[in-house]
Design a protein around this motif. Structure first.
Motif, short mmCIF file in Angstrom:
data_model
loop_
_atom_site.label_atom_id
_atom_site.label_comp_id
_atom_site.label_asym_id
_atom_site.label_seq_id
_atom_site.Cartn_x
_atom_site.Cartn_y
_atom_site.Cartn_z
N VAL A 194 45.98 27.79 42.49
CA VAL A 194 45.02 28.31 41.52
C VAL A 194 43.83 28.80 42.33
O VAL A 194 43.05 28.01 42.88
CB VAL A 194 44.60 27.23 40.51
CG1 VAL A 194 43.53 27.78 39.56
CG2 VAL A 194 45.81 26.73 39.72
N ALA A 195 43.73 30.12 42.44
CA ALA A 195 42.68 30.76 43.25
C ALA A 195 41.52 31.11 42.33
O ALA A 195 41.64 31.98 41.48
CB ALA A 195 43.23 32.00 43.93
N ALA A 196 40.41 30.44 42.51
CA ALA A 196 39.26 30.59 41.62
C ALA A 196 38.10 31.23 42.36
O ALA A 196 37.82 30.89 43.52
CB ALA A 196 38.84 29.23 41.07
N ASP A 197 37.43 32.15 41.68
CA ASP A 197 36.30 32.81 42.31
C ASP A 197 35.41 33.42 41.23
O ASP A 197 35.83 33.62 40.08
CB ASP A 197 36.77 33.89 43.27
CG ASP A 197 35.75 34.21 44.35
OD1 ASP A 197 35.97 33.83 45.52
OD2 ASP A 197 34.72 34.84 44.04
N TYR A 198 34.20 33.77 41.64
CA TYR A 198 33.23 34.42 40.75
C TYR A 198 33.47 35.93 40.69
O TYR A 198 33.09 36.59 39.74
CB TYR A 198 31.82 34.12 41.25
CG TYR A 198 30.71 34.58 40.35
CD1 TYR A 198 30.37 33.84 39.22
CD2 TYR A 198 29.99 35.74 40.63
CE1 TYR A 198 29.33 34.25 38.39
CE2 TYR A 198 28.95 36.15 39.81
CZ TYR A 198 28.63 35.40 38.68
OH TYR A 198 27.60 35.81 37.86
N VAL A 199 34.09 36.46 41.75
CA VAL A 199 34.37 37.90 41.84
C VAL A 199 35.85 38.11 41.56
O VAL A 199 36.70 37.91 42.43
CB VAL A 199 33.99 38.46 43.22
CG1 VAL A 199 34.23 39.97 43.27
CG2 VAL A 199 32.53 38.14 43.56
N MET A 200 36.16 38.53 40.36
CA MET A 200 37.55 38.62 39.94
C MET A 200 38.34 39.69 40.68
O MET A 200 39.53 39.53 40.94
CB MET A 200 37.65 38.85 38.44
CG MET A 200 37.50 37.58 37.62
SD MET A 200 38.66 36.27 38.10
CE MET A 200 40.23 36.98 37.65
N ASP A 201 37.70 40.78 41.07
CA ASP A 201 38.43 41.82 41.80
C ASP A 201 39.00 41.26 43.09
O ASP A 201 40.15 41.55 43.46
CB ASP A 201 37.51 43.00 42.11
CG ASP A 201 37.21 43.85 40.89
OD1 ASP A 201 37.91 43.68 39.87
OD2 ASP A 201 36.28 44.67 40.95
N ASP A 202 38.22 40.44 43.79
CA ASP A 202 38.67 39.86 45.05
C ASP A 202 39.83 38.90 44.84
O ASP A 202 40.83 38.93 45.55
CB ASP A 202 37.52 39.11 45.73
CG ASP A 202 36.48 40.04 46.31
OD1 ASP A 202 36.74 41.26 46.38
OD2 ASP A 202 35.40 39.54 46.69
N ALA B 244 45.13 33.54 39.34
CA ALA B 244 43.77 33.97 39.65
C ALA B 244 42.89 33.66 38.45
O ALA B 244 43.18 34.10 37.33
CB ALA B 244 43.76 35.46 39.96
N VAL B 245 41.83 32.91 38.69
CA VAL B 245 40.96 32.54 37.57
C VAL B 245 39.50 32.79 37.94
O VAL B 245 39.10 32.67 39.10
CB VAL B 245 41.16 31.07 37.16
CG1 VAL B 245 42.59 30.81 36.75
CG2 VAL B 245 40.77 30.12 38.29
N PHE B 246 38.73 33.14 36.93
CA PHE B 246 37.29 33.29 37.10
C PHE B 246 36.61 31.94 36.92
O PHE B 246 36.94 31.19 36.00
CB PHE B 246 36.73 34.26 36.06
CG PHE B 246 35.23 34.30 36.03
CD1 PHE B 246 34.53 35.12 36.90
CD2 PHE B 246 34.50 33.51 35.15
CE1 PHE B 246 33.14 35.17 36.90
CE2 PHE B 246 33.12 33.54 35.12
CZ PHE B 246 32.43 34.37 36.00
N VAL B 247 35.69 31.62 37.82
CA VAL B 247 34.88 30.42 37.61
C VAL B 247 33.52 30.59 38.29
O VAL B 247 33.43 31.14 39.39
CB VAL B 247 35.57 29.14 38.13
CG1 VAL B 247 35.62 29.10 39.66
CG2 VAL B 247 34.86 27.89 37.61
N ASP B 248 32.49 30.18 37.59
CA ASP B 248 31.15 30.04 38.16
C ASP B 248 30.98 28.56 38.43
O ASP B 248 30.81 27.76 37.51
CB ASP B 248 30.11 30.54 37.16
CG ASP B 248 28.68 30.34 37.64
OD1 ASP B 248 28.48 29.74 38.72
OD2 ASP B 248 27.76 30.76 36.91
N VAL B 249 31.05 28.16 39.71
CA VAL B 249 31.05 26.72 40.03
C VAL B 249 29.73 26.05 39.71
O VAL B 249 29.67 24.81 39.69
CB VAL B 249 31.43 26.47 41.51
CG1 VAL B 249 32.84 26.96 41.80
CG2 VAL B 249 30.41 27.09 42.47
N SER B 250 28.69 26.83 39.46
CA SER B 250 27.40 26.22 39.08
C SER B 250 27.36 25.85 37.61
O SER B 250 26.39 25.24 37.15
CB SER B 250 26.25 27.18 39.41
OG SER B 250 26.27 28.32 38.57
N ASP B 251 28.40 26.19 36.87
CA ASP B 251 28.51 25.92 35.44
C ASP B 251 29.49 24.75 35.25
O ASP B 251 30.70 24.92 35.40
CB ASP B 251 29.01 27.17 34.72
CG ASP B 251 29.11 27.01 33.21
OD1 ASP B 251 29.23 25.86 32.73
OD2 ASP B 251 29.11 28.03 32.51
#
Length: 252
Positions: A34-42, A57-64
């Protein structure tokens, strides 16, 4: 070697650099990633290069906190479990405490510290069930100080000592918790360094060069493997020997 077959691995900050290298390394070992990042294109580009049946591929803001909680809950719902949590997302802020702003501090602490806290808090119940492990990306800057990086050093020092404390608390539950502590790595975070700065790093790194992201990812893979079954609470420098020095200059 398919040492991670049937293992489920979550990696934050997986869109580039160390996180992307880790995603590829675990995937090559057979893991569901599960590849998580704030920049979905990447992260979508990364996922497209990995097996589609075991890459998400998932979007996540780890500060949330809620976003991190939901990401982990969805992972377990989709994959049935969680075996390895890699808290890797991070940012850098240059400057002394007088040169940086409180907004800089809030940003770096929200991502580098809160992001690890949230990832740990919501993954641990599942890691206890699977007898899994956690790997945090700290830094040699969390083991000692750097000039002009006060907030970054504070944040990575927090990650290093949080790692040690959690290892004490959860070892008897069967969960190993360790950290990697890189020095200079060739990533998007450091590619803006000019040649003079790079040369100064090369002079201080006994191996004479920056690390490649894959060299850090290989240590993560080792720590997650059965070969590291008795390693817990370690903050391992992946620094080409930088922290082997006591700081005195080379004179011969």
């Amino acid at each position: 070697m398919n040492r991670f077959t049937n293992k489920v691995v979550v990696i934050t900050g997986a869109g580039n650099g160390i996180g992307a290298a880790a995603a590829k390394r675990f995937s090559s070992g057979g893991a569901t990633v599960v590849a998580a990042d704030y920049v979905m294109d990447d992260v979508k580009k990364l996922a497209a290069s990995l097996p589609s049946d075991r890459t998400f591929a998932v979007f996540v803001d780890v500060s949330d906190a809620k976003a991190v909680e939901n990401m982990i809950a969805e992972t377990v719902k989709r994959c049935g479990k969680l075996d390895v949590m890699i808290n890797n997302a991070g940012v850098h802020v240059i400057g002394s405490i007088l040169e940086t702003t409180l907004d800089d501090w809030r940003r770096i602490s929200a991502i580098n510290i809160d992001g690890v806290v949230f990832g740990a808090k919501y993954s641990l119940p599942h890691l206890i069930k699977s007898k899994g492990c956690m790997i945090n990306t700290a830094s040699v800057s969390g083991l000692g100080g750097d000039w002009g990086a006060a907030f970054y050093c504070a944040s990575k020092g927090a990650v290093a000592n949080l790692t040690r404390a959690m290892a004490l608390d959860h070892g008897l539950s069967g969960v190993r918790i360790n950290a990697v502590c890189p020095s200079l790595v060739k990533t998007n975070m450091t590619k803006g360094f000019d040649a003079a700065v790079q040369e100064k790093f090369n002079e201080r790194i006994p191996l004479g060069r920056a690390a490649q992201p894959e060299e850090v990812a290989s240590v993560m893979a080792f720590l997650a493997s059965d070969d590291a079954s008795f390693i817990n609470g370690a903050c391992i420098p992946v620094d080409g020997g930088t922290t082997a020095s006591d700081g005195q200059p080379k004179i011969a």
